[in-house]
Design an enzyme around this catalytic site. Structure first.
Site, short mmCIF file in Angstrom:
data_model
loop_
_atom_site.label_atom_id
_atom_site.label_comp_id
_atom_site.label_asym_id
_atom_site.label_seq_id
_atom_site.Cartn_x
_atom_site.Cartn_y
_atom_site.Cartn_z
CD GLU A 189 56.84 64.83 29.31
OE1 GLU A 189 57.43 65.61 30.11
OE2 GLU A 189 55.64 64.98 28.98
CB SER A 469 18.01 20.87 60.08
OG SER A 469 16.84 21.01 60.87
#
Length: 805
Positions: A189, A469
């Protein structure tokens, strides 16, 4: 003599003078404008580049694995835990994050980690196991340091909490960038990075010539500094103005900051991929995203591939386009050879290496969306949204990844089988499950639906369904707080019953089996989930008191004190049911369910603490009695068949729940160390064909079978006595009574009247008076205490004789 004639300036000279004046003026004005504009850009650069440069998402971590001698952990589970923290199994030590396994022993190099309470240093150790017992046998030091009594491994990162633009990154410092990565970056780069002043004139000329020869753009000339400016400050538009701004800002950036500062910023800013809505920025995160390892553990092939992605993360995506990625990696390696960073032999070996890319995570944000939902809700009680998405906070949760994986696999795996069994259309049945530590309230696992990776409706937190329940224990616990009236042996009427609702119709509840069972013990009424005795008992103690008990146990919402609530006609979430059963499992000590242990800043400074907050809301005596009744549910009640494969020595406890027309199937239960709730139902609220015992209980039992369970503590608290009770009468039994039960009682409440099967039994007539058993199973307080009519030298009988006195 004639006077000289003054010649007037020619038009051309006057025009040139004017042009020159304008040019100088324009130059001055342009210089001032340029200076002003450059000063503006300089201000933008310095204000944005200094201080906090990025909005950092919060990092969310699972609980850390803690290993110590005698810990219940088998070697395979340990290997799985290491995998969850991205440790790699290797043939020989390769440094931090690797381990060598030889049968039941592991030699490993830990990474170390900064926790909220200190730093765990990297270690080189051997962990050995007793595979037969399923425990850690010992920990030996291999690094010359003292042997650690406890190893705490770095926690697995499970999520990030992102800003709206969903940029994600893991910040790294310049000295943390591996040498191969830096060399690859400079070779490809910006080979003149350390020589230029932000722009590279030679590079510009070289690129212009190459492009001219090719007749198209084949080479760029942007320096790393220019790339940083473009990514950090500017848009991606292709205009001359943007390029001029880019060049000017690159020069200004280099005037203020060192090359290392620029390189560090570039390495954290560069875009390297996309994961759904999440943008992958910086080499630190890219290393984890592509290779599932920290940046420091990258090797040359990995570094070359990451640098290759800079040119085009989508085009060279190694998961979607491995051939392109391999070719691009080769270009980077060749450039490194050309610059003298590596040898041709090293490049050849790196080219031959596999890409090494791991499987993409199932979710771009987290593999545990339902659990993260709970974490975020609890975080918002203390933090603003912008703090969570920009300050880089570290969130340490209570998630146990191994238990979570078991819970997910069990719920999603069993739903199709249950659907098939009741002939439901596939993908119809939904489920939710939650596992928590009953002593601390820490949420260890959470499954919000059958599609465990789908972020959406969280059924654990948001599905309000009739509890059925599962609420009955509150009725019985309320009664057991009155030992003078009610004990586990108290007889309850299960005959036909009707209740005139004030201002409403007559209510005639029935049992699930549509039968009546006469007089039943209180303990058995709960174990078999009989409705009629439950309603009678609830009305006797008062519905308002039962509702107050539900509040004490942890139900947050306001419930109207209607009699129907006694049978579970209250819409609650699985999370609320879990809070209720956490309190029951812990012996009456309510610990608010929590998913967060600690929160720290990015650098490890502790912030808001999440301390363990425990409150005793039920006295130990009644809490112990209701736990005994819930254990009877599992041993011989509605959960007996579904839990047959589980070890009876664990003394598991729990309660089934079924709602009208089999719309909801529940089971909530616990061992000594884990409390688990399971709910099954349909999102359209239509019948499922599953009761609590045929649906949720099966999932619960299979889930618990795979978990490291500890037995429920059988030690009674102070003030509890034990007595043998005749099941048929609820009176005092002895060795002559077949099937007698040993039941706990709060001191002074045990039955004193011998049962008919008891050797000490005497006909109920003394001095011509009839003796009538009281409601709580003892003698009528108006009747005299019985006197044994026969002598028995049996020591057990003698014990009960003394007890009656």
């Amino acid at each position: 003599m004639k006077k000289p004639v003054k010649r007037r300036p020619s038009v051309l000279k006057r025009l040139l003078g004017l042009v020159m004046l304008l040019f100088v003026g324009a130059a001055v004005v342009g210089g001032v404008a340029l200076y002003t504009y450059a000063s503006h850009l300089d201000g933008v650069i310095r204000s944005q580049f200094e201080g906090k440069r990025w909005a950092l998402p919060a990092r969310v971590y699972a609980r850390p694995l803690e290993v110590f001698p005698s810990k219940a952990l088998n070697p395979d589970a340990f290997a799985q835990e290491l995998g969850l923290s991205s440790y790699r199994q290797v043939a020989q030590d390769e440094g931090p994050g690797t381990y060598v396994r030889v049968r039941d022993a592991f030699e490993l190099s830990t990474r170390g980690f900064a926790f909220w309470d200190g730093v765990e240093e990297p270690r080189r150790v051997r962990v050995s196991f007793n595979a037969k017992a399923g425990t850690v046998a010992g920990i030996a030091a291999l690094d010359g340091k003292p042997e650690p009594g406890l190893l705490r491994f770095e926690p697995a990162e499970i999520a990030g909490i992102y800003p709206k633009h969903h940029e994600d990154r893991v910040l790294v410092r310049r000295d943390e960038l591996p040498k191969p990565l830096l060399e690859a970056l400079l070779a490809v780069e910006d080979r003149s990075f350390y020589e230029h002043f932000g722009i590279d004139p030679k590079g510009v000329a070289r690129a212009a010539l190459a492009n001219l020869r090719a007749g198209r753009t084949v080479q760029g000339a942007s320096t790393l500094t220019q790339q940083l400016v473009k990514n950090f400050f500017l848009s991606n538009e292709r205009t001359l103005t943007r390029k001029l701004n880019e060049a000017l800002m690159a020069v200004l950036l280099e005037l203020h900051y060192s090359k290392d500062e620029i390189l560090e910023a570039y390495s954290n800013e560069i875009y390297l991929g996309q994961d759904g809505s999440r943008a992958i920025h910086g080499f630190g995160l890219a290393a984890r995203f592509y290779f599932d390892r920290p940046l420091a553990e990258l090797e040359l092939p990995h570094a070359a591939l990451l640098v290759g992605l800079v040119k085009g993360p989508s085009y060279y995506d190694p998961r979607r386009h491995p051939e392109r990625a391999s070719a691009r990696r080769a270009v980077v390696l060749d450039a490194m050879v050309a610059e003298g960073f590596i040898s041709p032999e090293q490049a050849a070996a790196a080219k031959a290496a596999p890409l090494g890319v791991g499987a993409r995570p199932a979710s771009g944000v987290t593999p545990y969306p339902a659990y993260l939902d709970l974490v975020q809700r609890q975080l918002r009680e203390s933090y603003r949204e912008e703090d969570l998405t920009s300050e880089g906070l570290k969130i340490f949760t209570t998630l146990d990844p191994r238990l979570q994986e078991i819970a997910e696999r069990t719920v999603s795996g069993m739903l199709p089988t249950l659907e098939k069994g009741v002939k439901l259309k596939p993908e119809t049945l939904q489920g939710a499950a939650m596992i928590a530590d009953p002593d601390t309230g820490e949420v260890l696992a959470l499954v919000g639906g059958r599609d465990v990776r789908l972020a959406g409706f969280n059924r654990v937190l948001d599905a309000r369904r009739p509890a059925g329940s599962t609420l009955k224990p509150a009725v019985y616990l309320t009664a057991l707080e009155e030992p003078a009236r009610f004990t586990l042996a108290t007889r309850l009427d299960d005959g036909p019953f009707s209740y005139q609702v004030p201002g409403g119709p007559v209510w005639s509840p029935s049992n699930y089996d549509r039968r009546h069972h006469g007089s039943v013990m209180l303990r058995d009424a709960l174990a078999r989930s009989y409705n009629i005795p439950t309603v009678r008992l609830g009305l006797d103690v008062g519905v308002a008191r039962v509702v107050a008990m539900l509040k004490r146990l942890g139900v947050r919402q306001d419930l109207a004190p209607y009699p129907s609530v006694l049978l579970g006609a209250a819409d609650l979430t699985p999370f609320e049911i879990a809070q209720m059963y956490q309190t029951l499992a812990s012996g009456g000590f309510r610990a608010p369910l929590r998913a967060i242990r600690e929160v720290t800043t990015q650098d490890g400074r502790p912030l808001t603490r999440y301390p363990l907050a425990i409150e005793m809301v039920v006295e130990p005596g009644p809490a112990y009695l209701i736990r005994q009744a819930l254990q009877a549910v599992v041993r011989e009640g509605t959960a007996a068949g579904g839990t047959a494969r589980l070890d009876r020595k664990l003394n598991l406890a729990g309660k089934t729940g079924t709602t009208d027309d089999l719309r909801d199937s529940w089971f909530a239960g616990f061992s000594g160390n884990l409390m688990t709730v399971v709910w099954l139902g349909r999102d359209d609220n239509k019948p499922t064909g599953l009761s609590g015992s045929t649906g949720a209980l099966k999932v619960w039992a299979e889930l618990m079978r795979q978990l490291p369970l500890e037995p429920v503590d059988a030690t009674p608290p102070p003030g509890i006595q034990t007595a043998l009770v005749d099941r048929a009468s609820g009176l005092l039994a002895d060795g002559h009574c077949p099937g007698a039960l040993s039941l706990p009682f709060i001191a002074g409440s045990a039955p004193r009247v011998p049962a008919p099967c008891n050797a000490a039994y005497a006909p109920p007539a003394y001095a011509g008076e009839e003796v009538v058993p009281s409601a709580e199973g003892g003698w009528n307080p108006q009747a005299p205490a019985p006197t044994p009519t026969t002598k028995n030298d049996d020591p057990i009988s003698d014990f009960f004789k003394r007890l009656m006195q």
